[in-house]
Enzyme design. Structure first.
Site, PDB file in Angstrom:
ATOM      1  N   SER A 124       0.857  -1.194   0.000  1.00 18.73           N
ATOM      2  CA  SER A 124       0.000   0.000   0.000  1.00 18.73           C
ATOM      3  C   SER A 124       0.887   1.236   0.000  1.00 18.73           C
ATOM      4  O   SER A 124       2.073   1.156   0.383  1.00 18.73           O
ATOM      5  CB  SER A 124      -0.857   0.001   1.277  1.00 18.73           C
ATOM      6  OG  SER A 124      -1.525   1.238   1.428  1.00 18.73           O
TER       7      SER A 124
ATOM      8  N   TYR B 201      -1.801  -0.299  10.685  1.00 18.28           N
ATOM      9  CA  TYR B 201      -1.874  -0.673   9.264  1.00 18.28           C
ATOM     10  C   TYR B 201      -0.591  -0.241   8.545  1.00 18.28           C
ATOM     11  O   TYR B 201      -0.008  -1.013   7.777  1.00 18.28           O
ATOM     12  CB  TYR B 201      -3.098  -0.002   8.634  1.00 18.28           C
ATOM     13  CG  TYR B 201      -3.374  -0.377   7.193  1.00 18.28           C
ATOM     14  CD1 TYR B 201      -4.005  -1.575   6.862  1.00 18.28           C
ATOM     15  CD2 TYR B 201      -3.029   0.477   6.142  1.00 18.28           C
ATOM     16  CE1 TYR B 201      -4.279  -1.906   5.535  1.00 18.28           C
ATOM     17  CE2 TYR B 201      -3.293   0.153   4.816  1.00 18.28           C
ATOM     18  CZ  TYR B 201      -3.921  -1.045   4.526  1.00 18.28           C
ATOM     19  OH  TYR B 201      -4.179  -1.365   3.208  1.00 18.28           O
TER      20      TYR B 201
HETATM   21  P1  NAP Z   1     -11.604  -5.819   0.540  1.00 17.29           P
HETATM   22  O1  NAP Z   1     -12.444  -5.302  -0.557  1.00 17.29           O
HETATM   23  O2  NAP Z   1     -11.980  -5.546   1.939  1.00 17.29           O
HETATM   24  O3  NAP Z   1     -11.448  -7.417   0.322  1.00 17.29           O
HETATM   25  C1  NAP Z   1     -10.677  -8.128   1.250  1.00 17.29           C
HETATM   26  C2  NAP Z   1     -10.478  -9.551   0.748  1.00 17.29           C
HETATM   27  O4  NAP Z   1      -9.579 -10.201   1.648  1.00 17.29           O
HETATM   28  C3  NAP Z   1     -11.756 -10.359   0.730  1.00 17.29           C
HETATM   29  O5  NAP Z   1     -11.657 -11.281  -0.338  1.00 17.29           O
HETATM   30  C4  NAP Z   1     -11.726 -11.077   2.073  1.00 17.29           C
HETATM   31  O6  NAP Z   1     -12.439 -12.321   2.091  1.00 17.29           O
HETATM   32  C5  NAP Z   1     -10.231 -11.343   2.203  1.00 17.29           C
HETATM   33  N1  NAP Z   1      -9.769 -11.514   3.579  1.00 17.29           N
HETATM   34  C6  NAP Z   1      -9.949 -10.687   4.644  1.00 17.29           C
HETATM   35  N2  NAP Z   1      -9.375 -11.200   5.749  1.00 17.29           N
HETATM   36  C7  NAP Z   1      -8.825 -12.391   5.374  1.00 17.29           C
HETATM   37  C8  NAP Z   1      -8.136 -13.407   6.058  1.00 17.29           C
HETATM   38  N3  NAP Z   1      -7.887 -13.317   7.365  1.00 17.29           N
HETATM   39  N4  NAP Z   1      -7.743 -14.506   5.370  1.00 17.29           N
HETATM   40  C9  NAP Z   1      -8.020 -14.631   4.043  1.00 17.29           C
HETATM   41  N5  NAP Z   1      -8.666 -13.692   3.339  1.00 17.29           N
HETATM   42  C10 NAP Z   1      -9.070 -12.587   3.999  1.00 17.29           C
HETATM   43  O7  NAP Z   1     -10.109  -5.301   0.399  1.00 17.29           O
HETATM   44  P2  NAP Z   1      -9.332  -4.652  -0.846  1.00 17.29           P
HETATM   45  O8  NAP Z   1      -9.553  -3.188  -0.828  1.00 17.29           O
HETATM   46  O9  NAP Z   1      -9.625  -5.421  -2.090  1.00 17.29           O
HETATM   47  O10 NAP Z   1      -7.833  -4.888  -0.378  1.00 17.29           O
HETATM   48  C11 NAP Z   1      -7.034  -5.959  -0.865  1.00 17.29           C
HETATM   49  C12 NAP Z   1      -5.594  -5.702  -0.460  1.00 17.29           C
HETATM   50  O11 NAP Z   1      -5.160  -4.463  -1.025  1.00 17.29           O
HETATM   51  C13 NAP Z   1      -5.367  -5.585   1.046  1.00 17.29           C
HETATM   52  O12 NAP Z   1      -4.134  -6.169   1.388  1.00 17.29           O
HETATM   53  C14 NAP Z   1      -5.312  -4.082   1.270  1.00 17.29           C
HETATM   54  O13 NAP Z   1      -4.563  -3.757   2.416  1.00 17.29           O
HETATM   55  C15 NAP Z   1      -4.639  -3.633  -0.004  1.00 17.29           C
HETATM   56  N6  NAP Z   1      -4.856  -2.239  -0.355  1.00 17.29           N
HETATM   57  C16 NAP Z   1      -6.115  -1.747  -0.547  1.00 17.29           C
HETATM   58  C17 NAP Z   1      -6.283  -0.403  -0.890  1.00 17.29           C
HETATM   59  C18 NAP Z   1      -7.636   0.210  -1.128  1.00 17.29           C
HETATM   60  O14 NAP Z   1      -7.695   1.442  -1.254  1.00 17.29           O
HETATM   61  N7  NAP Z   1      -8.702  -0.556  -1.217  1.00 17.29           N
HETATM   62  C19 NAP Z   1      -5.158   0.419  -1.013  1.00 17.29           C
HETATM   63  C20 NAP Z   1      -3.899  -0.110  -0.812  1.00 17.29           C
HETATM   64  C21 NAP Z   1      -3.759  -1.445  -0.481  1.00 17.29           C
HETATM   65  P3  NAP Z   1     -14.039 -12.373   2.440  1.00 17.29           P
HETATM   66  O15 NAP Z   1     -14.760 -11.893   1.199  1.00 17.29           O
HETATM   67  O16 NAP Z   1     -14.304 -13.806   2.728  1.00 17.29           O
HETATM   68  O17 NAP Z   1     -14.266 -11.468   3.613  1.00 17.29           O
END
Ligand code: NAP
Length: 260
Positions: A148, A161
């Site tokens: 991130s 985080y």
């Molecule tokens: P999201 O929409 O909240 O989706 C999270 C995903 O991770 C879901 O598939 C969830 O499964 C799964 N998950 C959560 N806890 C888990 C665990 N303990 N074990 C296995 N799977 C788990 O998140 P996102 O925004 O797509 O983020 C994905 C990644 O990108 C993360 O690492 C986040 O930190 C990073 N990121 C996001 C952003 C942003 O702006 N969105 C920016 C920078 C980095 P379920 O569907 O079963 O709950």
């Protein structure tokens, strides 16, 4: 490219789902890991199939050792060879608390899911990759960590985080150094602000920061899309950068630039 296999953590929703679909378009079979939302995981698999690929869904909390073992066993049984591991699963703090108020409980949760889980999963998968023959491109495998902009940006209302993402960034360098001569390249992708369930609760705040403030937090003035990140993963998955390892790709609309 002959069919390759990928294990993508947290691929039921958001960025991970987009990665799974993009990899399917590139000819990968995909193991879609998820934590608890089986319906979302089934939807992701249907999209993978609609994109011309195939795969399987596997529930597992990457913060738990027994679940990680089960996940790797399911990959071995369902996919056989693992050509690509994408450490995408991650969570934000449940409450955005000031640095002076944040709790040990939140720290432990984020540490387990966002750093300890990816570290030990990578360790297990790397050991498997080391037993695999080199492919036509000379690789035993590839590993991508989704970190991130928080890996280097101080946000005092979610310091836990930031700290674990910073650790994941270092983890990329460590595995890149350890595995380079073994035919396994390791990368970091640093997404900026991406529209997913994770950011849905702070949409108004980021609408203002990205679109309304005079200059915006990123030179490219729009929200990032999961697909923006997925395309970067696909480029790595297709070996577009063979003479690189330990590299970080900023998929952030230029957020990382110092501007004057
Ligand atoms: P999201 O929409 O909240 O989706 C999270 C995903 O991770 C879901 O598939 C969830 O499964 C799964 N998950 C959560 N806890 C888990 C665990 N303990 N074990 C296995 N799977 C788990 O998140 P996102 O925004 O797509 O983020 C994905 C990644 O990108 C993360 O690492 C986040 O930190 C990073 N990121 C996001 C952003 C942003 O702006 N969105 C920016 C920078 C980095 P379920 O569907 O079963 O709950």
């Amino acid at each position: 490219m002959s069919t390759r296999n990928a294990l993508v953590t947290g691929a039921s929703r958001g960025i991970g789902r987009a990665i799974a679909v993009e990899l399917a378009r590139a000819g990968y079979r995909v193991l879609i890991n998820y934590a608890g939302n089986a319906t979302a995981a089934a939807e992701a698999l249907a999209l993978v199939r609609a994109a011309g690929g195939d795969g399987l869904t596997v529930q597992g909390d990457i913060g738990r050792a027994a679940d990680r073992e089960r996940l790797v066993a399911a990959a071995a049984e369902g996919l056989g060879r693992i050509d690509l591991l994408v450490n995408n699963a991650g969570v934000a703090p449940t409450v955005r608390a000031d640095l002076l108020e944040s709790t040990e409980e939140s720290f432990d949760r984020l540490f387990a899911i966002n750093l300890k889980g990816p570290f030990f999963l990578t360790q297990q998968v790397a050991r498997r990759m080391l037993t695999q023959e080199r492919d036509a491109e000379g690789f035993r495998g590839r590993i991508v960590n989704i970190t991130s902009i928080s890996a280097y940006t101080a946000s005092v209302n979610r310091g836990d985080y930031c700290m674990v993402k910073s650790g994941l960034s270092m983890m990329t360098g460590l595995f890149a150094e350890r595995l380079a001569t073994e035919g396994i390249n390791v990368y970091e992708i640093r997404p900026g602000v991406i529209a997913t369930d994770m950011t849905a609760g702070v949409q108004a705040k980021y609408d203002k920061l990205i679109l309304q403030d005079e200059r915006g937090i990123s030179p490219i003035r729009r929200w990032g899309k999961p697909d923006d990140v997925a395309r970067a993963v696909r480029a790595i998955a297709e070996d577009r950068f063979p003479f690189t390892t330990g590299s970080a790709f900023d998929v952030d609309g230029g957020f990382h630039l110092h501007r004057l």
